[in-house]
Design a protein around this motif. Structure first.
Motif, PDB file in Angstrom:
ATOM      1  N   ARG A   1     -49.620  -8.793 -22.630  1.00 33.84           N
ATOM      2  CA  ARG A   1     -50.153  -8.422 -23.928  1.00 33.84           C
ATOM      3  C   ARG A   1     -49.566  -7.118 -24.464  1.00 33.84           C
ATOM      4  N   ASP A   2     -49.593  -6.081 -23.648  1.00 33.97           N
ATOM      5  CA  ASP A   2     -49.168  -4.765 -24.145  1.00 33.97           C
ATOM      6  C   ASP A   2     -47.697  -4.766 -24.554  1.00 33.97           C
ATOM      7  N   THR A   3     -46.865  -5.374 -23.729  1.00 28.34           N
ATOM      8  CA  THR A   3     -45.425  -5.308 -24.022  1.00 28.34           C
ATOM      9  C   THR A   3     -45.048  -6.202 -25.201  1.00 28.34           C
ATOM     10  N   GLU A   4     -45.687  -7.359 -25.304  1.00 25.34           N
ATOM     11  CA  GLU A   4     -45.426  -8.202 -26.478  1.00 25.34           C
ATOM     12  C   GLU A   4     -45.791  -7.454 -27.769  1.00 25.34           C
ATOM     13  N   LEU A   5     -46.957  -6.811 -27.758  1.00 29.31           N
ATOM     14  CA  LEU A   5     -47.372  -6.069 -28.957  1.00 29.31           C
ATOM     15  C   LEU A   5     -46.417  -4.907 -29.228  1.00 29.31           C
ATOM     16  N   ARG A   6     -45.959  -4.260 -28.158  1.00 28.16           N
ATOM     17  CA  ARG A   6     -45.028  -3.128 -28.323  1.00 28.16           C
ATOM     18  C   ARG A   6     -43.705  -3.586 -28.935  1.00 28.16           C
ATOM     19  N   MET A   7     -43.223  -4.737 -28.492  1.00 36.52           N
ATOM     20  CA  MET A   7     -41.973  -5.274 -29.074  1.00 36.52           C
ATOM     21  C   MET A   7     -42.143  -5.538 -30.570  1.00 36.52           C
ATOM     22  N   LEU A   8     -43.290  -6.108 -30.926  1.00 34.73           N
ATOM     23  CA  LEU A   8     -43.520  -6.440 -32.345  1.00 34.73           C
ATOM     24  C   LEU A   8     -43.680  -5.177 -33.182  1.00 34.73           C
TER      25      LEU A   8
ATOM     26  N   GLY B   1     -44.291 -15.555 -27.335  1.00 35.84           N
ATOM     27  CA  GLY B   1     -44.996 -15.368 -26.053  1.00 35.84           C
ATOM     28  C   GLY B   1     -44.668 -16.467 -25.053  1.00 35.84           C
ATOM     29  N   ALA B   2     -44.470 -17.697 -25.552  1.00 30.86           N
ATOM     30  CA  ALA B   2     -44.126 -18.811 -24.655  1.00 30.86           C
ATOM     31  C   ALA B   2     -42.606 -18.888 -24.505  1.00 30.86           C
TER      32      ALA B   2
ATOM     33  N   PHE C   1     -50.950 -19.142 -17.641  1.00 29.24           N
ATOM     34  CA  PHE C   1     -50.237 -18.130 -18.443  1.00 29.24           C
ATOM     35  C   PHE C   1     -50.445 -18.383 -19.944  1.00 29.24           C
ATOM     36  N   ILE C   2     -50.341 -19.648 -20.346  1.00 25.81           N
ATOM     37  CA  ILE C   2     -50.565 -19.988 -21.761  1.00 25.81           C
ATOM     38  C   ILE C   2     -51.983 -19.590 -22.184  1.00 25.81           C
ATOM     39  N   ASP C   3     -52.967 -19.961 -21.358  1.00 23.90           N
ATOM     40  CA  ASP C   3     -54.372 -19.721 -21.730  1.00 23.90           C
ATOM     41  C   ASP C   3     -54.762 -18.249 -21.647  1.00 23.90           C
ATOM     42  N   GLU C   4     -54.271 -17.569 -20.614  1.00 24.69           N
ATOM     43  CA  GLU C   4     -54.766 -16.206 -20.363  1.00 24.69           C
ATOM     44  C   GLU C   4     -53.933 -15.122 -21.039  1.00 24.69           C
TER      45      GLU C   4
ATOM     46  N   LEU D   1     -51.337 -13.854 -28.918  1.00 22.67           N
ATOM     47  CA  LEU D   1     -51.057 -14.353 -30.265  1.00 22.67           C
ATOM     48  C   LEU D   1     -52.180 -13.938 -31.223  1.00 22.67           C
ATOM     49  N   ARG D   2     -53.402 -14.111 -30.785  1.00 17.61           N
ATOM     50  CA  ARG D   2     -54.531 -13.730 -31.646  1.00 17.61           C
ATOM     51  C   ARG D   2     -54.551 -12.219 -31.899  1.00 17.61           C
TER      52      ARG D   2
END
Ligand code: DI6
Ligand code: FE
Length: 401
Positions: A146-153, A173-174, A188-191, A197-198
Motif C-alpha cells: 500500500r505505502d509504496t504504491e501510493l508513493r509512486m502515484l 497494483g496487479a 494478495f489481490i484481496d488484501e 486501489l480504494r
C-alpha cells in the motif's frame, strides 16, 4: 483576437480525417487561452487574426505534440545485470521466476523516498519532453504494498507539478506477486491490490486501472476482480494482455469497455473482434518486443482489417523496455511490425489520446488543447524514418510559445 497567436509558415499535419496525416502544405493555426481557435490553409486565415503575434516556422513541419500513453517511468534502480543474464541465455520468465525481474525493481522502489523516486524519474521524463511529448501516462506497480504504491502515484503527480507536461496516472497494483505473498496470489489481490486501489482513488491519485494478465502474473479471473472495483469507482481500465502468451486478457478487457489492451503480441482474431466491438485501442509496444528479442509479432493486419485503432508507446520500464524515445518507438513500430509512418504518428498523437480517454488532444483542430510540436523536417514520414536523431525545433505546451 488581440491575445491570440498565429503559428504559420510551414506544412501542418493535423492528424484529422481527409488527406494522409491530415496534411496541409501551407497551414496556419490560431490559438488563444491555451486552446486552438482556428486551423486551415494560411490563405484562408480569417482577417481577425491578421494582426496577431505570429510565429513563423520557416518551412518546418507542425504536428500535435506527442503523447506517450504507456510508461512506467517512476521506479528505482535499474536492471542492467538482468540484461546481461538474458544475453547469456536466460529468458525473461526464467529471470522473473528466479526472483529477478519486476520483483527486483520492487525491492529498490520500496527502499526509495518520494523525493528519490521523483529525482530518478525526471531525466526520463525530460528525455521525452525533449522529443516533443506533452502528455504521458505513468503507472504504479513497483510497490506492491500500500505505502509504496501510493508513493509512486504521488511521485507521478509531483512530476506534473515540476515540469510542463500533463501526467495521467494508472494504478497497476496487479503487476506481480510480491515475495511475501508467494503462492497466495488471491490473498494478495484481496488484501493489498483492492484495498490500495480504494485508498489511491480516495486520495485522488488515479485516472485509470491496469493489470498484468500473464502466466507469470495474474489470471483473467483475478484481473476481473480488480476491474469490478475499478468499475464501481468509475475508473476506466486498460490491460497488459497477450504479451508472452494468450490468456484471453484483451477479450476480458474489452468486456469492461477498456480504453486499451497493451502489448498483444499473442492476440487472436477473437480478441481483435472483441476490441473492435468495444472500441478498445491496441497499444503496440515495440520496445519490449525488441528488448526481449521476441519473435511473435502483434497481429497488425488483423487489427487493420477490423479497424482497431493502434497507438504506440515506449513502455519505459527498467526491465523489458528501458526506452525513453518515442521517436525511436515509432521507427521500431515501422521496421519491426511494418506499421506505416502515418500509423506510427497517429499512434503517438490521435490514438494515444484515445487510449488515455483524452478527447481534447492528439489532433490539430478547433477546440483542441494547443499542445503542438514543430520539427526540423519537411514531411511527417521523416519522424519515423530516422534512427536516434531528434529533429524537434520547438514544443508548445498549452499555447505557451
Ligand atoms: N509488462 C511490461 O512490459 C512491463 N510490465 C509488464 O507487465 C515490464 C515490467 C518489468 O519487467 O519491470
Ligand atoms: Fe508496461
Amino acid at each position: 483576437m488581440s491575445d491570440s497567436k498565429v503559428i504559420a509558415g510551414g506544412p501542418v499535419a493535423t492528424m484529422c480525417e481527409g488527406a494522409p496525416y491530415g496534411l496541409m502544405a501551407e497551414g496556419a493555426i490560431a490559438i488563444s487561452g491555451g486552446v486552438i481557435d482556428w486551423v486551415g490553409p494560411l490563405g484562408e486565415l480569417p482577417d481577425a487574426y491578421r494582426g496577431c503575434e505570429r510565429l513563423d516556422v520557416q518551412g518546418r513541419l507542425i504536428t500535435p505534440a506527442l503523447i506517450d500513453c504507456h510508461t512506467h517511468v517512476v521506479f528505482a534502480g535499474n536492471r542492467a545485470r538482468e540484461f546481461e543474464m538474458r544475453l547469456e541465455g536466460a529468458s525473461y520468465e526464467e529471470v522473473a521466476r528466479a526472483g529477478g525481474g519486476i520483483v527486483s525493481t520492487v525491492k529498490a522502489t520500496r527502499a526509495a523516498t518520494l523525493e528519490a523516486l521523483v529525482q530518478d524519474a525526471l531525466p526520463r521524463v525530460d528525455a521525452l519532453i525533449a522529443e516533443g511529448v506533452a502528455t504521458i501516462e505513468i503507472k504504479s506497480g513497483y510497490g506492491l504494498d500500500r505505502d509504496t504504491e501510493l508513493r509512486m502515484l504521488r511521485a507521478a503527480r509531483q512530476i506534473s507539478a515540476m515540469r510542463e507536461i500533463e501526467v495521467k496516472t494508472t494504478y497497476l497494483g496487479a503487476h506481480a506477486v510480491p515475495p511475501e505473498f508467494k503462492g497466495r496470489d488471491d490473498a494478495f489481490i484481496d488484501e493489498v491490490v483492492i484495498p490500495t486501489l480504494r485508498a489511491a482513488h480516495a486520495e485522488g491519485l488515479l485516472d485509470a486501472v491496469d493489470g498484468f494478465c500473464e502466466g507469470i502474473a495474474f489470471q483473467p479471473a483475478q484481473i476481473a476482480r480488480v476491474f469490478d472495483v475499478a468499475k464501481e469507482l468509475g475508473l476506466p481500465v486498460k490491460l497488459h494482455a497477450e504479451q508472452l502468451s494468450n490468456l484471453g486478457g484483451a477479450k476480458l478487457a474489452a468486456s469492461y469497455g477498456a480504453l486499451s489492451a497493451d502489448h498483444i503480441e499473442y492476440l487472436d482474431q477473437d480478441g481483435v473482434v472483441a476490441m473492435a466491438t468495444a472500441g478498445t485501442i491496441a497499444v503496440i509496444l515495440p520496445g519490449a518486443f525488441y528488448t526481449l528479442r521476441e519473435t511473435q509479432e502483434p497481429p497488425i493486419d488483423l487489427l487493420r482489417k477490423h479497424c482497431v485503432s493502434m497507438a504506440l508507446a515506449t513502455d519505459c520500464n527498467p526491465g523489458s523496455s528501458p526506452l525513453t524515445s518515442l521517436l525511436l518507438t515509432m521507427n521500431m513500430g515501422c521496421t519491426l511490425f511494418r506499421m506505416t509512418p502515418e500509423e506510427a504518428l497517429a499512434g503517438v498523437t490521435k490514438n494515444a489520446a484515445v487510449a488515455l480517454g483524452l478527447p481534447d488532444r492528439g489532433t490539430l483542430a478547433e477546440g483542441q488543447r494547443a499542445d503542438i510540436a514543430i520539427w526540423d523536417v519537411r514531411h511527417p514520414a521523416e519522424l519515423a524514418y530516422r534512427i536516434g536523431f531528434n529533429p524537434l525545433h520547438k514544443r508548445i505546451f498549452r499555447g505557451e510559445l
